[in-house]
Design a protein around this motif. Structure first.
Motif, PDB file in Angstrom:
ATOM      1  N   LEU A 142      63.841  88.702  60.332  1.00  7.33           N
ATOM      2  CA  LEU A 142      64.462  89.840  61.033  1.00  7.33           C
ATOM      3  C   LEU A 142      65.626  89.321  61.874  1.00  7.33           C
ATOM      4  N   LEU A 158      59.838  92.734  68.980  1.00 11.50           N
ATOM      5  CA  LEU A 158      58.507  92.542  69.582  1.00 11.50           C
ATOM      6  C   LEU A 158      57.416  92.630  68.518  1.00 11.50           C
ATOM      7  N   ARG A 159      57.519  93.677  67.695  1.00 16.23           N
ATOM      8  CA  ARG A 159      56.573  93.897  66.600  1.00 16.23           C
ATOM      9  C   ARG A 159      56.581  92.710  65.626  1.00 16.23           C
ATOM     10  N   ALA A 160      57.771  92.271  65.254  1.00 15.50           N
ATOM     11  CA  ALA A 160      57.909  91.160  64.303  1.00 15.50           C
ATOM     12  C   ALA A 160      57.372  89.867  64.927  1.00 15.50           C
ATOM     13  N   TRP A 161      57.650  89.681  66.214  1.00  6.41           N
ATOM     14  CA  TRP A 161      57.129  88.513  66.935  1.00  6.41           C
ATOM     15  C   TRP A 161      55.600  88.562  66.937  1.00  6.41           C
ATOM     16  N   GLY A 162      55.049  89.760  67.079  1.00  6.33           N
ATOM     17  CA  GLY A 162      53.594  89.931  67.029  1.00  6.33           C
ATOM     18  C   GLY A 162      53.006  89.491  65.707  1.00  6.33           C
ATOM     19  N   ARG A 163      53.818  89.563  64.660  1.00  7.50           N
ATOM     20  CA  ARG A 163      53.395  89.155  63.314  1.00  7.50           C
ATOM     21  C   ARG A 163      53.854  87.745  62.953  1.00  7.50           C
ATOM     22  N   ASP A 164      54.326  87.015  63.961  1.00  2.00           N
ATOM     23  CA  ASP A 164      54.801  85.643  63.730  1.00  2.00           C
ATOM     24  C   ASP A 164      55.953  85.571  62.728  1.00  2.00           C
ATOM     25  N   MET A 165      56.747  86.613  62.683  1.00  2.00           N
ATOM     26  CA  MET A 165      57.932  86.577  61.829  1.00  2.00           C
ATOM     27  C   MET A 165      59.059  85.850  62.584  1.00  2.00           C
ATOM     28  N   GLY A 167      62.248  96.603  70.210  1.00  2.00           N
ATOM     29  CA  GLY A 167      60.863  96.933  69.873  1.00  2.00           C
ATOM     30  C   GLY A 167      60.474  96.354  68.518  1.00  2.00           C
ATOM     31  N   MET A 168      61.406  96.386  67.571  1.00  2.00           N
ATOM     32  CA  MET A 168      61.142  95.776  66.257  1.00  2.00           C
ATOM     33  C   MET A 168      60.977  94.269  66.386  1.00  2.00           C
TER      34      MET A 168
END
Lengths: 179, 179
Positions: A105, A31-38, A28-29
């Motif tokens: 990450l 996914l979240r980080a991918w959402g922020r282009d990290m 889930g983290m």
């Protein structure tokens, strides 16, 4: 002095305990980080690349960097030396990724089992991380029985405990949910 | 009689406790299910659509169905009646999605707060679910202080407990990790 909300600080995060959700929350983290282009990277220490995992299908569809270094030890390993060698290789790969400073990450999924079975030494791993983990890298380590040295060094430690598990009711693991 | 590994069975899953990872593990399940081309839907009961959430950015990029029915109550709600009305609307929307039989995984994120604040009645919700939840739908409900009736009815309940939290060290929430 209070830190500001804007300050980026790379956390050492541990998801442990005997319940579900340790790896799933790490994904889930991601996914979240991918959402922020990290920039993210996952290294899985136990699962076999032969397994049909929902998260690996998702990673392929998303183009995420995802390494599977295990051979499925906990359920079907036939050669423990090979399994140990794979864990050591997983950590070598992790060191390379961490030291590269290319990521924001990194998830080391089910790494704790490598300590439990003696394939990796916690003291050496923690000493290496203290020297080499970039200050702005979020590093997530999952698995049961996290060693105390890891818990002591971590910024965020969550224990996932089973209150009820479907196996109690004779229900098998469900695709898309548990794998 | 033992069930076979192939049998699909829709689980009622609860992620509760005071630790991190309740919503994050639910989003990890969504990622896994998306990897398997399962039809998913997320309804968030508390978060405001004005927030900059990593998971919402990811959902938009993935084209996931993702509804935000809250107004950010726990930190900046100015009108409790409005907040209650939004929770009731969230449940109405959830009922519609569940009854549609269009989904294999539905997440009702932070729904437990609606029980806690008395906006929804647990008895009514459980009675409706007993009647209407499709047998093959995985339904995930997250949030602190899950009501006992929900825990009793669930197939899989995990408690996330904080062992250490970065706020203890004066470190603020980090983008991509906690939101």
């Amino acid at each position: 002095m209070r830190k500001t909300r804007q300050e980026r600080r790379g956390l050492l995060i541990v998801n442990t305990g005997n319940g579900k959700g340790k790896s799933t929350a790490a994904f889930g983290m991601v996914l979240r980080a991918w959402g922020r282009d990290m920039r993210t990277c996952v290294i899985q220490f136990i699962k076999s690349e032969k397994g049909q995992w929902g998260e690996i299908k998702a990673a392929k569809k998303l183009g995420l960097e995802w390494h599977i270094t295990g051979d499925g030890f906990t359920w079907d390993s036939k050669d423990l030396d090979e399994t140990a060698a794979r864990a050591i290789h997983g950590w070598e790969l992790a060191k390379e990724k961490i030291a590269s400073k290319m990521y924001e990450l990194i998830v080391l999924d089910e790494m704790t089992y490598a300590f439990q079975f003696g394939w990796l030494k916690i003291g050496e791993v923690m000493a290496w991380l203290a020297e080499n983990k970039p200050a702005d890298l979020h590093l997530v380590i999952t698995g049961r029985d996290a060693p105390q040295e890891l818990i002591d060094a971590a910024d965020l430690v969550t224990e996932m405990s089973p209150v009820r598990h479907p196996f109690d009711k004779g229900i098998y693991a469900q695709p898309g949910i548990e794998y």
